[in-house]
Design a protein around this motif. Structure first.
Motif, PDB file in Angstrom:
ATOM      1  N   CYS A  49       0.815  -1.217   0.000  1.00 41.65           N
ATOM      2  CA  CYS A  49       0.000   0.000   0.000  1.00 41.65           C
ATOM      3  C   CYS A  49       0.851   1.271   0.000  1.00 41.65           C
ATOM      4  O   CYS A  49       0.342   2.355  -0.309  1.00 41.65           O
ATOM      5  CB  CYS A  49      -0.966  -0.003   1.176  1.00 41.65           C
ATOM      6  SG  CYS A  49      -0.176  -0.339   2.756  1.00 41.65           S
ATOM      7  N   HIS A  63      10.725  -7.221   7.787  1.00 37.53           N
ATOM      8  CA  HIS A  63      10.700  -6.096   8.733  1.00 37.53           C
ATOM      9  C   HIS A  63      12.119  -5.608   9.050  1.00 37.53           C
ATOM     10  O   HIS A  63      12.420  -5.231  10.177  1.00 37.53           O
ATOM     11  CB  HIS A  63       9.931  -6.455  10.014  1.00 37.53           C
ATOM     12  CG  HIS A  63       8.491  -6.775   9.734  1.00 37.53           C
ATOM     13  ND1 HIS A  63       8.029  -8.058   9.628  1.00 37.53           N
ATOM     14  CD2 HIS A  63       7.427  -5.976   9.504  1.00 37.53           C
ATOM     15  CE1 HIS A  63       6.733  -8.043   9.342  1.00 37.53           C
ATOM     16  NE2 HIS A  63       6.346  -6.790   9.266  1.00 37.53           N
ATOM     17  N   TYR A 108       4.408  -1.676  10.103  1.00 32.21           N
ATOM     18  CA  TYR A 108       3.959  -1.662   8.701  1.00 32.21           C
ATOM     19  C   TYR A 108       4.381  -0.412   7.949  1.00 32.21           C
ATOM     20  O   TYR A 108       4.750   0.600   8.535  1.00 32.21           O
ATOM     21  CB  TYR A 108       2.453  -1.917   8.588  1.00 32.21           C
ATOM     22  CG  TYR A 108       1.485  -1.099   9.416  1.00 32.21           C
ATOM     23  CD1 TYR A 108       1.333   0.258   9.247  1.00 32.21           C
ATOM     24  CD2 TYR A 108       0.653  -1.728  10.335  1.00 32.21           C
ATOM     25  CE1 TYR A 108       0.389   0.976   9.954  1.00 32.21           C
ATOM     26  CE2 TYR A 108      -0.299  -1.023  11.057  1.00 32.21           C
ATOM     27  CZ  TYR A 108      -0.425   0.340  10.864  1.00 32.21           C
ATOM     28  OH  TYR A 108      -1.358   1.039  11.565  1.00 32.21           O
ATOM     29  N   VAL A 109       4.341  -0.545   6.621  1.00 35.32           N
ATOM     30  CA  VAL A 109       4.536   0.589   5.715  1.00 35.32           C
ATOM     31  C   VAL A 109       3.140   1.036   5.260  1.00 35.32           C
ATOM     32  O   VAL A 109       2.210   0.226   5.335  1.00 35.32           O
ATOM     33  CB  VAL A 109       5.399   0.179   4.486  1.00 35.32           C
ATOM     34  CG1 VAL A 109       6.816  -0.101   4.898  1.00 35.32           C
ATOM     35  CG2 VAL A 109       4.792  -0.984   3.707  1.00 35.32           C
ATOM     36  N   GLU A 117       0.079   5.889   8.545  1.00 34.43           N
ATOM     37  CA  GLU A 117      -1.293   5.772   8.020  1.00 34.43           C
ATOM     38  C   GLU A 117      -1.396   6.442   6.640  1.00 34.43           C
ATOM     39  O   GLU A 117      -1.349   7.675   6.511  1.00 34.43           O
ATOM     40  CB  GLU A 117      -2.356   6.312   8.982  1.00 34.43           C
ATOM     41  CG  GLU A 117      -2.330   5.656  10.357  1.00 34.43           C
ATOM     42  CD  GLU A 117      -2.482   4.124  10.325  1.00 34.43           C
ATOM     43  OE1 GLU A 117      -3.235   3.615   9.479  1.00 34.43           O
ATOM     44  OE2 GLU A 117      -1.829   3.457  11.145  1.00 34.43           O
ATOM     45  N   GLY A 118      -1.571   5.590   5.646  1.00 28.88           N
ATOM     46  CA  GLY A 118      -1.598   6.037   4.254  1.00 28.88           C
ATOM     47  C   GLY A 118      -2.491   7.249   3.994  1.00 28.88           C
ATOM     48  O   GLY A 118      -2.037   8.226   3.366  1.00 28.88           O
ATOM     49  N   LYS A 157      -8.321  -3.192   3.602  1.00 27.88           N
ATOM     50  CA  LYS A 157      -8.364  -4.178   4.690  1.00 27.88           C
ATOM     51  C   LYS A 157      -9.210  -5.405   4.313  1.00 27.88           C
ATOM     52  O   LYS A 157      -9.100  -6.453   4.940  1.00 27.88           O
ATOM     53  CB  LYS A 157      -8.813  -3.526   5.991  1.00 27.88           C
ATOM     54  CG  LYS A 157      -7.712  -2.654   6.583  1.00 27.88           C
ATOM     55  CD  LYS A 157      -6.473  -3.479   6.971  1.00 27.88           C
ATOM     56  CE  LYS A 157      -5.183  -2.752   6.753  1.00 27.88           C
ATOM     57  NZ  LYS A 157      -3.976  -3.542   7.124  1.00 27.88           N
TER      58      LYS A 157
END
Ligand SMILES: N[C@@H](CCC(=O)N[C@@H](CS)C(=O)NCC(=O)O)C(=O)O
Length: 202
Positions: free
Chosen positions: A10, A35, A51-52, A65-66, A107
């Protein structure tokens, strides 16, 4: 700025937006599988969520958060019109799209990528996505992009997420407006550059 990304994840969405913005940035590979960064640094020491995407600003602040990241980038270059101005109804329409993409599409894919998901759950996850993509297809009637005539950060996110269908058996090719949209977004020079930089294009 630095963008922590993993190829095809994402994080491709803010990667596209950074290239559309023309702002200088450094992409930093943070594989979702290991990771770890290329130099062996444990990515959890950089983002405790693991996460990325993660955007590191020039003053050292880190934004995750994108949907927040892409709006931050868009707001640095208002002249590029990657997001409508704050306070306008159009801005809330953009947020409406970003929230839909993150919660209903992005999601929705997660269980299909998770090797621990029971096989008998996967058809349910695919059916839910099929229904959402059919609705997106209808929304594209008479529009080149989600917000109308011009590309916004919501398009970078939808393009990224809808592109995952081919890997997990969610076939969007019967959706003609969505398929034409995917080709239109893919043809943008910034999208090509981001995909090439992530090794997704030759
Ligand atoms: N809520 C986050 C979710 C980000 C996310 O799901 N990232 C995935 C890749 S698409 C990831 O890095 N997964 C690896 C992990 O969670 O360890 C956002 O919207 O930015």
């Amino acid at each position: 700025m630095k963008l922590y990304y993993s190829p095809g994840a994402c994080s491709l969405s803010p990667h596209i937006v950074l290239r559309e913005s023309g702002l200088p940035f450094q992409p930093v590979l943070a594989s979702t599988k290991t990771h770890k960064l290329a130099d062996g640094t444990d990515y959890y020491t950089i983002n405790a969520k693991g996460y990325v995407p993660l955007l590191e600003l020039d003053d050292g602040q880190r934004l995750s958060e994108g949907p927040a990241i892409v709006q931050y980038i868009a707001d640095q270059v208002p002249e590029k019109k990657l997001a409508p101005a704050w306070g306008t109804m159009e801005r809330y329409r953009l947020i409406e799209w970003l929230n839909f993409i993150t919660s209903e599409l992005h999601k929705g894919f997660s269980p299909l990528f998770n090797p621990a998901t029971p096989e008998d759950y996967k058809p349910l996850a695919r059916a839910a996505l099929d229904k959402r993509f059919a609705w997106v297809d209808q929304q594209l009637e008479g529009r080149d992009y989600l917000m109308g005539d011009s590309f916004t950060v919501a398009d970078a996110y939808l393009f990224t997420v809808a592109g995952w269908g081919r890997y997990v058996g969610v076939d969007i090719t019967p959706l003609k407006k969505l398929s034409a949209y995917m080709a239109r977004v893919a043809a943008r020079p910034a999208v090509q550059e981001a995909m090439r930089a992530e090794g997704l294009l030759k």
